[in-house]
Motif scaffolding. Structure first.
Motif, short mmCIF file in Angstrom:
data_model
loop_
_atom_site.label_atom_id
_atom_site.label_comp_id
_atom_site.label_asym_id
_atom_site.label_seq_id
_atom_site.Cartn_x
_atom_site.Cartn_y
_atom_site.Cartn_z
N THR A 22 0.84 -1.20 0.00
CA THR A 22 0.00 0.00 0.00
C THR A 22 0.88 1.25 0.00
O THR A 22 0.80 2.08 -0.90
CB THR A 22 -0.95 0.01 1.20
OG1 THR A 22 -1.79 -1.15 1.15
CG2 THR A 22 -1.83 1.25 1.21
N GLY A 179 -5.95 -0.06 1.76
CA GLY A 179 -5.08 -1.24 1.76
C GLY A 179 -5.29 -2.12 0.55
O GLY A 179 -6.19 -1.90 -0.26
N ASP A 180 -4.44 -3.16 0.44
CA ASP A 180 -4.45 -4.00 -0.75
C ASP A 180 -4.88 -5.43 -0.49
O ASP A 180 -4.78 -6.28 -1.36
CB ASP A 180 -3.04 -4.02 -1.38
CG ASP A 180 -2.03 -4.80 -0.54
OD1 ASP A 180 -1.28 -5.62 -1.10
OD2 ASP A 180 -2.01 -4.62 0.70
N CYS A 198 -6.41 -0.96 -2.89
CA CYS A 198 -5.23 -0.62 -3.69
C CYS A 198 -4.86 -1.81 -4.58
O CYS A 198 -4.44 -2.86 -4.08
CB CYS A 198 -4.07 -0.25 -2.80
SG CYS A 198 -4.43 1.13 -1.68
#
Length: 232
Positions: A22, A179-180, A198
């Motif tokens: 991120t 966030g991812d 993300c």
């Protein structure tokens, strides 16, 4: 950028960021540290197998550490997992000063812009305390955050719990979770937050960010989302 929900976003009091995938380009540190880790484990006689594919490690980022090592080294004794934890952290902290590690392009400037706009900034990561704070220190972004939270420091079983502690401690009523990983989506949704997924790290699977209110393809898009969002 997926703009379907842009008009529904409200300007937040705070933004809570994941670290790996991120803010931080994890592979610039993890790949060399990971290779060194397994050489050391074999030298110590703790582990005798082949080095698992690094892709398995990268795809496990975002998990709490017990789950991560069970996926990377399934079936190995807990003592192996604990020693791997110790050595990987040592190698990563050393590597922050030895390797050419990187934040994602524009990250520091975007964080500075958000902070100057009055947004309270935090990190919430499932990583170890020394690792999370070490990255922030090495890349000179620590002063931009009100506080850095890690599962390692608070001994939380999930990011849902970690984010809940953060919100309660700082009296935050509105925030974006950025966030991812599915753990970031879950932490945001279960705590009633807006979730910004993300998609630029390339580690996550097709459904990893399902449930996000918005998905961005570069960190720079976050400022644009904030500027377009409605006032509370």
């Amino acid at each position: 950028m997926n703009s379907v929900n842009t008009k529904l976003l409200k300007k937040p009091e705070a933004m809570i960021f994941d670290m790996d995938g991120t803010l931080f380009k994890t592979e610039t540190l993890l790949i060399p540290a990971y290779d060194r880790l397994f050489t050391q484990l074999r030298e110590e006689g703790v582990y005798t197998g082949e080095t698992p594919p690094v892709e398995r490690m990268l795809s496990s980022l975002g998990m709490v550490l017990d789950d991560l090592w069970e996926r990377v080294l399934p079936g190995e004794d807990k003592k192996v997992h604990e020693r791997a934890d110790e050595l990987l952290l040592e190698n990563e902290l050393t590597g922050l000063h030895q390797f050419d590690t990187q934040l994602y392009p524009g990250t520091k400037a975007m964080l500075e812009e958000l902070k100057s706009s009055g947004v309270r900034l935090f990190v919430a990561s499932n990583g170890l305390e020394g690792y999370v704070k070490g990255i922030a220190d090495a890349h000179h972004i620590t002063p931009l955050f009100e506080e850095l939270y890690s599962a390692g420091q608070y001994q939380t079983a999930s990011k849902v719990d970690l984010v809940h502690i953060l919100l309660e401690k700082h009296g935050i009523s509105s925030a974006w979770m950025v966030g991812d990983r599915s753990s970031d989506v879950e932490a945001g949704l279960q705590n009633g937050l807006t979730v910004i997924g993300c998609a630029y790290a390339g580690f996550c699977g097709e459904h990893e960010l399902k449930g996000s209110h918005q998905i961005i393809q570069s960190f720079k898009e976050l400022t644009s989302l904030y500027l377009k969002a409605e006032e509370q």
